[in-house]
Design a protein around this motif. Structure first.
Motif, PDB file in Angstrom:
ATOM      1  N   VAL A   1       6.873   2.474   4.547  1.00  0.00           N
ATOM      2  CA  VAL A   1       7.536   1.364   3.864  1.00  0.00           C
ATOM      3  C   VAL A   1       8.683   0.835   4.712  1.00  0.00           C
ATOM      4  O   VAL A   1       8.843  -0.381   4.910  1.00  0.00           O
ATOM      5  N   ARG A   2       9.490   1.740   5.246  1.00  0.00           N
ATOM      6  CA  ARG A   2      10.642   1.323   6.051  1.00  0.00           C
ATOM      7  C   ARG A   2      10.198   0.603   7.320  1.00  0.00           C
ATOM      8  O   ARG A   2      10.835  -0.376   7.744  1.00  0.00           O
ATOM      9  N   THR A   3       9.111   1.049   7.915  1.00  0.00           N
ATOM     10  CA  THR A   3       8.588   0.372   9.104  1.00  0.00           C
ATOM     11  C   THR A   3       8.174  -1.056   8.773  1.00  0.00           C
ATOM     12  O   THR A   3       8.483  -2.004   9.513  1.00  0.00           O
ATOM     13  N   CYS A   4       7.487  -1.239   7.651  1.00  0.00           N
ATOM     14  CA  CYS A   4       7.076  -2.583   7.237  1.00  0.00           C
ATOM     15  C   CYS A   4       8.294  -3.475   7.010  1.00  0.00           C
ATOM     16  O   CYS A   4       8.316  -4.646   7.406  1.00  0.00           O
ATOM     17  N   GLU A   5       9.318  -2.935   6.351  1.00  0.00           N
ATOM     18  CA  GLU A   5      10.523  -3.709   6.090  1.00  0.00           C
ATOM     19  C   GLU A   5      11.206  -4.123   7.391  1.00  0.00           C
ATOM     20  O   GLU A   5      11.697  -5.254   7.516  1.00  0.00           O
TER      21      GLU A   5
ATOM     22  N   ALA B   1      11.070 -13.815  12.930  1.00  0.00           N
ATOM     23  CA  ALA B   1      11.976 -14.969  12.973  1.00  0.00           C
ATOM     24  C   ALA B   1      11.912 -15.746  11.666  1.00  0.00           C
ATOM     25  O   ALA B   1      10.853 -16.174  11.227  1.00  0.00           O
ATOM     26  N   GLY B   2      13.069 -15.915  11.024  1.00  0.00           N
ATOM     27  CA  GLY B   2      13.136 -16.682   9.795  1.00  0.00           C
ATOM     28  C   GLY B   2      12.708 -15.942   8.556  1.00  0.00           C
ATOM     29  O   GLY B   2      12.672 -16.525   7.473  1.00  0.00           O
ATOM     30  N   ALA B   3      12.379 -14.667   8.690  1.00  0.00           N
ATOM     31  CA  ALA B   3      11.911 -13.915   7.530  1.00  0.00           C
ATOM     32  C   ALA B   3      13.021 -13.034   7.005  1.00  0.00           C
ATOM     33  O   ALA B   3      13.740 -12.394   7.770  1.00  0.00           O
ATOM     34  N   ALA B   4      13.150 -12.969   5.686  1.00  0.00           N
ATOM     35  CA  ALA B   4      14.152 -12.093   5.072  1.00  0.00           C
ATOM     36  C   ALA B   4      13.551 -10.735   4.790  1.00  0.00           C
ATOM     37  O   ALA B   4      12.382 -10.625   4.469  1.00  0.00           O
ATOM     38  N   PRO B   5      14.350  -9.662   4.930  1.00  0.00           N
ATOM     39  CA  PRO B   5      13.824  -8.328   4.623  1.00  0.00           C
ATOM     40  C   PRO B   5      13.554  -8.174   3.136  1.00  0.00           C
ATOM     41  O   PRO B   5      14.145  -8.864   2.296  1.00  0.00           O
ATOM     42  N   LEU B   6      12.646  -7.279   2.796  1.00  0.00           N
ATOM     43  CA  LEU B   6      12.318  -7.017   1.401  1.00  0.00           C
ATOM     44  C   LEU B   6      13.326  -5.998   0.846  1.00  0.00           C
ATOM     45  O   LEU B   6      12.994  -4.864   0.544  1.00  0.00           O
ATOM     46  N   GLY B   7      14.536  -6.431   0.730  1.00  0.00           N
ATOM     47  CA  GLY B   7      15.621  -5.517   0.395  1.00  0.00           C
ATOM     48  C   GLY B   7      15.434  -4.790  -0.908  1.00  0.00           C
ATOM     49  O   GLY B   7      15.839  -3.645  -1.056  1.00  0.00           O
ATOM     50  N   SER B   8      14.798  -5.426  -1.914  1.00  0.00           N
ATOM     51  CA  SER B   8      14.674  -4.804  -3.229  1.00  0.00           C
ATOM     52  C   SER B   8      13.759  -3.602  -3.224  1.00  0.00           C
ATOM     53  O   SER B   8      13.764  -2.804  -4.168  1.00  0.00           O
ATOM     54  N   ASP B   9      12.953  -3.461  -2.162  1.00  0.00           N
ATOM     55  CA  ASP B   9      12.005  -2.367  -2.113  1.00  0.00           C
ATOM     56  C   ASP B   9      12.459  -1.241  -1.202  1.00  0.00           C
ATOM     57  O   ASP B   9      11.708  -0.350  -0.879  1.00  0.00           O
ATOM     58  N   ARG B  10      13.677  -1.259  -0.766  1.00  0.00           N
ATOM     59  CA  ARG B  10      14.145  -0.212   0.142  1.00  0.00           C
ATOM     60  C   ARG B  10      14.217   1.116  -0.594  1.00  0.00           C
ATOM     61  O   ARG B  10      14.570   1.181  -1.734  1.00  0.00           O
TER      62      ARG B  10
ATOM     63  N   ARG C   1       0.829  -1.216   0.000  1.00  0.00           N
ATOM     64  CA  ARG C   1       0.000   0.000   0.000  1.00  0.00           C
ATOM     65  C   ARG C   1       0.855   1.254   0.000  1.00  0.00           C
ATOM     66  O   ARG C   1       0.625   2.191  -0.779  1.00  0.00           O
ATOM     67  N   TRP C   2       1.875   1.299   0.862  1.00  0.00           N
ATOM     68  CA  TRP C   2       2.676   2.517   0.991  1.00  0.00           C
ATOM     69  C   TRP C   2       3.744   2.617  -0.093  1.00  0.00           C
ATOM     70  O   TRP C   2       4.138   3.728  -0.475  1.00  0.00           O
ATOM     71  N   VAL C   3       4.201   1.468  -0.634  1.00  0.00           N
ATOM     72  CA  VAL C   3       5.088   1.521  -1.801  1.00  0.00           C
ATOM     73  C   VAL C   3       4.351   2.155  -2.973  1.00  0.00           C
ATOM     74  O   VAL C   3       4.902   2.994  -3.712  1.00  0.00           O
ATOM     75  N   ALA C   4       3.076   1.762  -3.159  1.00  0.00           N
ATOM     76  CA  ALA C   4       2.299   2.310  -4.271  1.00  0.00           C
ATOM     77  C   ALA C   4       2.173   3.830  -4.170  1.00  0.00           C
ATOM     78  O   ALA C   4       2.301   4.543  -5.181  1.00  0.00           O
ATOM     79  N   LEU C   5       1.945   4.324  -2.966  1.00  0.00           N
ATOM     80  CA  LEU C   5       1.840   5.775  -2.798  1.00  0.00           C
ATOM     81  C   LEU C   5       3.198   6.440  -2.987  1.00  0.00           C
ATOM     82  O   LEU C   5       3.305   7.489  -3.634  1.00  0.00           O
ATOM     83  N   ARG C   6       4.235   5.810  -2.465  1.00  0.00           N
ATOM     84  CA  ARG C   6       5.585   6.392  -2.592  1.00  0.00           C
ATOM     85  C   ARG C   6       6.001   6.510  -4.054  1.00  0.00           C
ATOM     86  O   ARG C   6       6.664   7.478  -4.447  1.00  0.00           O
ATOM     87  N   GLU C   7       5.587   5.541  -4.876  1.00  0.00           N
ATOM     88  CA  GLU C   7       5.998   5.526  -6.279  1.00  0.00           C
ATOM     89  C   GLU C   7       5.025   6.251  -7.198  1.00  0.00           C
ATOM     90  O   GLU C   7       5.281   6.381  -8.406  1.00  0.00           O
ATOM     91  N   SER C   8       3.915   6.726  -6.652  1.00  0.00           N
ATOM     92  CA  SER C   8       2.915   7.377  -7.498  1.00  0.00           C
ATOM     93  C   SER C   8       3.427   8.719  -8.020  1.00  0.00           C
ATOM     94  O   SER C   8       3.863   9.576  -7.246  1.00  0.00           O
TER      95      SER C   8
END
Length: 491
Positions: A471-475, A482-491, A449-456
């Protein structure tokens, strides 16, 4: 809470201390010690707003003087201690020997002929578990007939070089211009971040509506109107109604008081309803098991709303225990909601709040400015201080209408940024029944949701800025899972 931010900030401070910074060494040591202290929460408001009564309710016992004695003219700190003790701190920061005091219905302190004007503040140690994570600071009422008394409260909060305060409970009776002016001063002194650090309390909420059983519901509606007011919203993170007297007394209901209330609840309905119509009618009730003095004492302890509410509970459930009745009255008082807001808004974020204060002070330090390595480290910390970006974003959301982030979207972003607590469930508004996989899915949904607004391409720059924080908070939430990788490509 950004523990890394606090650790990096403190590490920089200690590096400066180890280097033996000249004239600022003592100030740096004091800032370093801040990180070990409980959250500092000031209680402020106009004269007779009910500050001391509310403070007593938060402490869980009657320690703050509620009369107009000389001690109410002095800022007073209430902190956790092994035993009761009172000390005076003078204007140059020297702490004197313990003062004599008496414990009765309230704490009576003997200033030993000191002029209150020469005392900077009092420190009251109290063995209350409620003070384990917070130090409460009772400020003199502003708008007092005494200009000096009013000025002490204002200077305490707004002076840039004053004592750092992590949060403020501000007591309102209604939308009074003097209240808004005072809050605006605090807002300005905190770098435009006052909304993050202040909770408005609609004080004496039960008294404002005649003490009827519906009083707190009516007060809740008034609080909602105040919360929606753009000017109040920019100055307070929330406004909650609290019946301070009931909150103060409900936790310490005595067996004899419960017995008296239980007996009165058994009076025939018609007679009892008439007796509960006013304070005078209740005092004059013809009831063999209690006398006028006892009923007057109940009114003084609980207020008319508290008496009516207690009797209503006991009429519906005559077998209700004293402990259960106490819990019922505490819930009705609104004190639990206030404690929850203090915990989510201040206590859980105290490391971020302290780091913000320290980084602000270091930005003005000549020792930092003249040291390239220290300056570079300060800049690295600031650039990566996401906890501070969250605080700034919340303050901006609350004081300004942002195109593209209004109504429900603004409320969702505020929640995501931690205004209701910094845990994943708090940030997502998720109940305890929601499992880890569903929580992760919700974070991914918010991220998109917030990536879409950031890129609009149509989004306003300020909306892009705020969306980027979301976006940064979600990342960060996904990375910490635990066991989850960050969404690095969307930073």
């Amino acid at each position: 809470m950004d523990h890394d931010l606090a650790e990096r900030t403190r590490s920089l401070l200690r590096t400066l201390i180890e280097r033996g910074a000249g004239s600022e060494l003592q100030a740096f040591r004091a800032l370093d010690e801040l990180f070990d202290e409980p959250a500092r929460i000031a209680v402020a408001g106009m004269v007779n707003a009910g500050k001391s009564t509310l403070l007593n309710a938060l402490v869980g016992e009657r320690v703050a003087p509620t009369d107009a004695g000389e001690c109410t003219r002095i800022p007073t700190w209430y902190r956790r201690g092994q035993h009761y003790e009172v000390r005076a701190v003078d204007r140059i920061g020297e702490e004197g020997s313990p003062l004599r005091f008496a414990r009765g219905d309230q704490l009576a302190v003997d200033l030993a002929h000191r002029d209150p004007a020469t005392v900077d503040h009092l420190v009251v140690a109290c063995p209350s578990t409620r003070l384990g994570h917070q130090t409460l600071i009772d400020l003199p009422g502003h708008s007092s007939l005494s200009a000096d008394v009013s000025r002490r409260a204002e200077e305490f909060l707004v002076a840039d070089d004053g004592t750092p305060v992590d949060g403020v409970i501000y007591l309102l009776r209604h939308r009074h211009p003097a209240d808004l002016e005072f809050l605006e001063s605090f807002h300005g002194s905190s770098g435009g971040r006052g909304a993050v650090g202040a909770i408005g309390v609609l004080s004496r909420a039960d008294e404002a509506f005649g003490g009827g059983l519906e009083s707190m519901d009516q007060a809740g509606r008034v609080a909602a109107v105040l919360r929606a007011d753009r000017r109040v919203r920019g100055l307070c993170q929330d406004v909650v109604p609290v019946a301070g007297l009931l909150a103060e007394s409900a936790a310490s209901l005595r067996h004899d008081e419960v017995s008296a209330l239980r007996g009165i609840a058994g009076v025939p309905a018609g007679v009892l309803d008439e007796a509960l119509s006013s304070v005078d009618a209740f005092r004059e009730l013809d009831h063999a098991a209690t006398d006028t003095t006892e009923r007057t004492a109940l009114l003084q302890r609980l207020g008319l709303f508290g008496v009516r509410s207690a009797i209503d509970v006991l009429r519906r459930d005559p077998a209700r225990t004293g402990d259960a009745l106490s819990s019922d009255l505490l819930e009705l008082s609104g004190i639990g909601q206030l404690r929850h807001r203090l915990d989510s808004m201040v206590i859980q974020r105290v490391s971020d709040l302290r780091a913000r204060v320290v980084l602000g002070r270091l930005a003005q330090s000549e020792d930092v400015r003249s040291d390239p390595a220290a300056r570079a480290e300060w800049e690295r910390i600031e650039a990566n201080a996401h906890g501070l970006r969250e605080l700034d974003a919340v303050a901006l959301l609350r004081r300004t209408s942002i195109p593209g982030i209004t109504g429900e979207a603004a409320a969702d972003l505020e929640r995501l940024l931690g205004v209701h607590g910094v845990g994943a469930r708090d940030r997502l508004g998720a109940p305890p029944t929601v499992g880890r996989d569903e929580l992760r899915n919700r974070v991914i949904e918010q991220h998109g949701r917030w990536v879409a607004l950031r890129e609009s391409p149509l989004a306003a720059p300020v909306a892009v800025q705020l969306a980027s924080v979301g976006v940064r908070t979600c990342e960060a939430m996904l990375a910490s899972d635990a066991g989850a990788a960050p969404l690095g490509s969307d930073r």
